[in-house]
Design an enzyme around this catalytic site. Structure first.
Site, PDB file in Angstrom:
ATOM      1  N   GLU A   1      -6.519 -21.691  57.513  1.00  0.00           N
ATOM      2  CA  GLU A   1      -7.121 -21.692  58.704  1.00  0.00           C
ATOM      3  C   GLU A   1      -6.527 -22.714  59.627  1.00  0.00           C
ATOM      4  O   GLU A   1      -6.282 -22.595  60.873  1.00  0.00           O
ATOM      5  CB  GLU A   1      -8.736 -21.683  58.650  1.00  0.00           C
ATOM      6  CG  GLU A   1      -9.143 -20.467  57.887  1.00  0.00           C
ATOM      7  CD  GLU A   1     -10.528 -20.302  57.442  1.00  0.00           C
ATOM      8  OE1 GLU A   1     -10.852 -21.563  56.998  1.00  0.00           O
ATOM      9  OE2 GLU A   1     -11.398 -19.601  57.964  1.00  0.00           O
TER      10      GLU A   1
ATOM     11  N   GLY B   1      -9.880 -23.312  54.481  1.00  0.00           N
ATOM     12  CA  GLY B   1      -9.772 -23.978  55.543  1.00  0.00           C
ATOM     13  C   GLY B   1      -8.220 -24.640  56.001  1.00  0.00           C
ATOM     14  O   GLY B   1      -7.688 -25.004  56.992  1.00  0.00           O
TER      15      GLY B   1
ATOM     16  N   GLU C   1     -12.274 -18.315  49.464  1.00  0.00           N
ATOM     17  CA  GLU C   1     -13.646 -18.676  49.906  1.00  0.00           C
ATOM     18  C   GLU C   1     -14.609 -17.569  48.997  1.00  0.00           C
ATOM     19  O   GLU C   1     -15.553 -17.891  48.632  1.00  0.00           O
ATOM     20  CB  GLU C   1     -14.082 -18.734  51.428  1.00  0.00           C
ATOM     21  CG  GLU C   1     -13.658 -19.703  52.096  1.00  0.00           C
ATOM     22  CD  GLU C   1     -12.217 -19.409  52.802  1.00  0.00           C
ATOM     23  OE1 GLU C   1     -11.514 -18.713  52.325  1.00  0.00           O
ATOM     24  OE2 GLU C   1     -11.771 -20.218  53.638  1.00  0.00           O
TER      25      GLU C   1
ATOM     26  N   ALA D   1     -11.836 -26.464  52.972  1.00  0.00           N
ATOM     27  CA  ALA D   1     -12.885 -27.372  53.470  1.00  0.00           C
ATOM     28  C   ALA D   1     -13.278 -28.067  52.330  1.00  0.00           C
ATOM     29  O   ALA D   1     -13.027 -27.651  51.053  1.00  0.00           O
ATOM     30  CB  ALA D   1     -14.082 -26.657  53.912  1.00  0.00           C
TER      31      ALA D   1
END
Ligand code: HXC
Length: 257
Positions: A111, A108, A131, A65
């Site tokens: 993911e 992300g 993260e 992300a």
């Protein structure tokens, strides 16, 4: 439709989505989310598309992300902006999605790959959920889908330490469908997508739905779902054609694809 952060292309019956923010190693900001979701939903609504490939660059599938976009947000803003919610719509498309992963698939990015149905990895691919190093945790499925892919202990080690694993370890762990030489990645992804896109679409939708159910339900419920969906396919012309072609020792000519 015009997209800011991705390249979109149709090749035969395969829809291609290429993440295109090279300056940020394809970090997933909200515009990327909107673009990928919209492109995937457009392909999904198009019966002439039988499979979707999502890929990044040689260096990065996606490095996570977008940290710069998130850094100053408050918890309230994350909640009210439903910051990652729309990714659920990407995971929910009925058309099979292949992630073609080269380079970093972190946070992300990992993911996003796990929202896809097949993960093809270049031998250069690296996967991880780092993260914890930012004092947060995975927020797009990393604690949930990773456990289902690799089991509790492998997932817990990756999520708690932030360790990155290379493609061969990811394959051994069950996170990756297949590892291929980096130079073959896009060809292999396209071939795999074409194989799926040549099948009868109702049976492909049914197979994906049943596979998805396995991730969410008990064995008894999943088996019941599978049996009903299996039976429903016997009302398609393609099932009659597929089985007739087998008996007549010829290739099937499916109509619903
Ligand atoms: C924003 C990013 C980024 C990210 C890289 N960049 N990753 N920008 N968000 N996730 C930017 C860098 O700032 C830099 O731009 C450019 O991309 C190139 O990256 P470098 O760091 O210079 O490259 P390199 O030295 O090769 O290192 C590659 C890397 C490193 C190891 C992948 O970039 C890295 O650690 N990135 C963050 C990985 C990560 O923590 N991902 C998880 C994010 S959190 P500038 O302009 O600065 O030079 C997450 C949460 C998901 O994903 C769940 C939702 C809550």
């Amino acid at each position: 439709t015009d997209f800011e952060t991705i390249l979109v292309e149709t090749r035969g019956r395969v829809g291609w989505i290429t993440l295109n923010r090279p300056e940020a190693l394809n970090a997933l900001n909200s515009q990327v989310m909107r673009d990928v979701v919209a492109a995937a939903e457009e392909f999904d609504a198009d019966d002439s598309i039988g499979a979707i490939v999502v890929t990044g660059s040689e260096r990065a599938f996606a490095a996570g992300a977008d940290i710069k976009e998130m850094a100053d947000k408050t918890g309230l803003e994350m909640v009210m902006g439903d910051h990652f919610g729309a990714w659920g719509r990407f995971a929910a498309v009925r058309t099979p999605v292949i992630a073609a992963v080269s380079g970093y698939a972190l946070g992300g990015g990992c993911e996003l790959a796990m929202m896809c149905d097949i993960i093809l990895a270049a031998d250069t691919a690296q996967f991880g959920q780092p993260e914890i190093n930012l004092a947060v945790i995975p927020g797009m499925g990393g604690t949930q889908r990773l456990i289902r892919a690799v089991g509790y202990y492998k997932a817990a080690e990756l999520v708690l330490t932030g360790r990155i694993m290379k493609a061969d370890e990811a394959e051994r762990a069950g996170l990756v469908s297949r590892v291929v030489p980096a130079s073959d990645l896009l060809d292999e992804a396209h071939k795999t997508a074409e194989i799926i896109a040549a099948k009868s679409l109702p049976s492909v939708y049914a197979a994906k739905a049943a596979l998805d159910a396995a991730m969410e339900t008990s064995l008894a419920e999943g088996l019941r779902f599978e049996r009903h969906v299996f039976a429903s396919l016997f009302d398609t012309a393609d099932q009659k054609e597929g089985m007739a072609a087998f008996r007549e020792k010829r290739s099937p000519d499916f109509t619903h694809r």
